[in-house]
Design a protein around this motif. Structure first.
Motif, PDB file in Angstrom:
ATOM      1  N   ASP A 103      18.329 -58.075 -81.384  1.00  0.00           N
ATOM      2  CA  ASP A 103      19.414 -59.013 -81.647  1.00  0.00           C
ATOM      3  C   ASP A 103      19.020 -60.360 -81.045  1.00  0.00           C
ATOM      4  N   VAL A 104      18.667 -61.309 -81.903  1.00  0.00           N
ATOM      5  CA  VAL A 104      18.266 -62.642 -81.455  1.00  0.00           C
ATOM      6  C   VAL A 104      19.508 -63.521 -81.416  1.00  0.00           C
ATOM      7  N   GLY A 105      19.818 -64.065 -80.259  1.00  0.00           N
ATOM      8  CA  GLY A 105      20.971 -64.943 -80.128  1.00  0.00           C
ATOM      9  C   GLY A 105      20.591 -66.281 -79.539  1.00  0.00           C
ATOM     10  N   GLY A 106      21.482 -67.237 -79.666  1.00  0.00           N
ATOM     11  CA  GLY A 106      21.223 -68.547 -79.091  1.00  0.00           C
ATOM     12  C   GLY A 106      21.304 -68.558 -77.582  1.00  0.00           C
ATOM     13  N   THR A 107      21.976 -67.526 -77.008  1.00  0.00           N
ATOM     14  CA  THR A 107      22.117 -67.438 -75.556  1.00  0.00           C
ATOM     15  C   THR A 107      21.239 -66.351 -74.961  1.00  0.00           C
TER      16      THR A 107
ATOM     17  N   HIS B 160      14.304 -71.625 -73.630  1.00  0.00           N
ATOM     18  CA  HIS B 160      14.619 -73.001 -74.028  1.00  0.00           C
ATOM     19  C   HIS B 160      13.484 -73.899 -73.577  1.00  0.00           C
ATOM     20  N   PRO B 161      12.832 -74.585 -74.518  1.00  0.00           N
ATOM     21  CA  PRO B 161      13.161 -74.616 -75.937  1.00  0.00           C
ATOM     22  C   PRO B 161      12.848 -73.283 -76.621  1.00  0.00           C
ATOM     23  N   ALA B 162      13.656 -72.937 -77.624  1.00  0.00           N
ATOM     24  CA  ALA B 162      13.534 -71.641 -78.308  1.00  0.00           C
ATOM     25  C   ALA B 162      12.577 -71.754 -79.486  1.00  0.00           C
ATOM     26  N   THR B 163      11.320 -72.046 -79.185  1.00  0.00           N
ATOM     27  CA  THR B 163      10.308 -72.131 -80.240  1.00  0.00           C
ATOM     28  C   THR B 163       9.970 -70.729 -80.732  1.00  0.00           C
TER      29      THR B 163
ATOM     30  N   VAL C 219      10.035 -67.299 -78.318  1.00  0.00           N
ATOM     31  CA  VAL C 219      10.961 -66.205 -78.617  1.00  0.00           C
ATOM     32  C   VAL C 219      10.201 -64.923 -78.928  1.00  0.00           C
ATOM     33  N   VAL C 220       9.142 -65.015 -79.719  1.00  0.00           N
ATOM     34  CA  VAL C 220       8.350 -63.824 -80.046  1.00  0.00           C
ATOM     35  C   VAL C 220       7.766 -63.215 -78.774  1.00  0.00           C
ATOM     36  N   GLU C 221       7.215 -64.031 -77.908  1.00  0.00           N
ATOM     37  CA  GLU C 221       6.626 -63.506 -76.681  1.00  0.00           C
ATOM     38  C   GLU C 221       7.682 -62.810 -75.827  1.00  0.00           C
ATOM     39  N   ALA C 222       8.864 -63.402 -75.722  1.00  0.00           N
ATOM     40  CA  ALA C 222       9.940 -62.784 -74.948  1.00  0.00           C
ATOM     41  C   ALA C 222      10.372 -61.458 -75.556  1.00  0.00           C
ATOM     42  N   LEU C 223      10.421 -61.375 -76.878  1.00  0.00           N
ATOM     43  CA  LEU C 223      10.812 -60.129 -77.551  1.00  0.00           C
ATOM     44  C   LEU C 223       9.770 -59.033 -77.345  1.00  0.00           C
TER      45      LEU C 223
ATOM     46  N   ARG D 232      13.878 -76.914 -86.662  1.00  0.00           N
ATOM     47  CA  ARG D 232      12.755 -77.470 -87.427  1.00  0.00           C
ATOM     48  C   ARG D 232      11.531 -76.569 -87.367  1.00  0.00           C
ATOM     49  N   LEU D 233      11.196 -76.061 -86.190  1.00  0.00           N
ATOM     50  CA  LEU D 233      10.002 -75.241 -86.042  1.00  0.00           C
ATOM     51  C   LEU D 233      10.155 -73.861 -86.664  1.00  0.00           C
ATOM     52  N   TRP D 234      11.385 -73.389 -86.835  1.00  0.00           N
ATOM     53  CA  TRP D 234      11.614 -72.053 -87.381  1.00  0.00           C
ATOM     54  C   TRP D 234      11.536 -72.008 -88.901  1.00  0.00           C
ATOM     55  N   HIS D 235      11.629 -73.134 -89.546  1.00  0.00           N
ATOM     56  CA  HIS D 235      11.727 -73.136 -91.006  1.00  0.00           C
ATOM     57  C   HIS D 235      10.557 -72.396 -91.657  1.00  0.00           C
TER      58      HIS D 235
END
Length: 239
Positions: A10-14, A38-41, A45-49, A84-87
């Motif tokens: 579950d990917v969330g903004g928080t 943050h920043p959530a590049t 995010v992938v590395e954290a997951l 922008r980077l996620w697009h």
């Protein structure tokens, strides 16, 4: 036949959350969570997951709920991350490769909805968190995703700016609840749904006399609903 275990993400903004689910929806490991980088590049995010999954043990497949528009395993929008980077980022394929298991991805409100709907009639799900998630279902099947959170609801305010987490903190729970009540009315009129479910981390702050067809649901459905992405009835959604 051995039971298939599903890593639900579950990917969330928080926060980022993960748990391993058995075939009967029971959680066999987790849920684990960490704050969203943050920043959530995409790389962060992938590395954290990947790190978050390491202590959870074995799993056979992956389900991902993502807060934005997703199509065919790619992120199209990420309004509460670094948009922008996620697009067009291939998150499903990237995590499948990093975690060595097949992956399916849907909007996070869709995943939460799959964990709570009955599969009867028109059912709507909104999630209250960093922003507002939205999903619509007919007889258990997800409708094409609408990013309602980015639609104006009052003047130039979108739903995210009207009842998102920043607004809750800025105006307080009493005024925020009045706005949530208004949003429930607007969305009910828009969808003419039989049942409307309210989930997400901020649903715990909803203190309203709700209509009979509106129900508060556990935020854990954002994880437990992940196993439903692998329901054979939905195979055609993941070619």
């Amino acid at each position: 036949m051995a039971e298939l275990l599903t890593l639900a993400i579950d990917v969330g903004g928080t926060n980022l959350k993960e748990g391993v689910l058995g075939a009967d929806d029971t959680m066999t490991a987790g849920p684990n969570r960490v704050p969203t980088p943050h920043p959530a590049t995409p790389a962060a995010v992938v590395e954290a997951l990947v790190v978050l999954a390491q202590p959870l043990g074995h799993f056979d497949r992956i389900s991902i709920g993502f807060p934005g528009v997703v199509r065919e395993g790619r992120v199209m929008t990420a309004p509460n991350l670094d948009n922008r980077l996620w697009h067009f980022y291939p998150l499903a394929a990237t995590l499948a490769e990093r975690l060595s298991a097949p992956a399916r991805m849907a909007n996070d409100a869709t995943v939460q909805g799959l964990g709570v709907i009955t599969g009867q009639g028109v059912e709507c799900v909104i999630t209250l968190g960093t922003g507002m998630g939205f999903a619509l279902f007919e007889n258990g099947r997800p409708a094409p995703h609408l990013e309602l959170s980015q639609h104006p609801v009052r003047g130039r305010k979108t739903y995210d700016k009207y009842i998102g987490d920043a607004v809750l903190r800025a105006i307080g729970r009493k005024r925020w609840n009045r706005r949530v009540r208004n949003a429930i009315g607007f969305i009910s009129t828009l969808t003419n749904c039989d049942t409307l479910y309210i989930g997400g981390g901020n649903s715990r702050h909803v203190k309203l006399d709700l209509p009979e067809n509106v129900r508060l649901v556990s935020n854990e459905a954002g994880i437990t609903g992940g196993i439903r992405l692998w329901d054979p009835k939905l195979d055609d959604l993941f070619p």
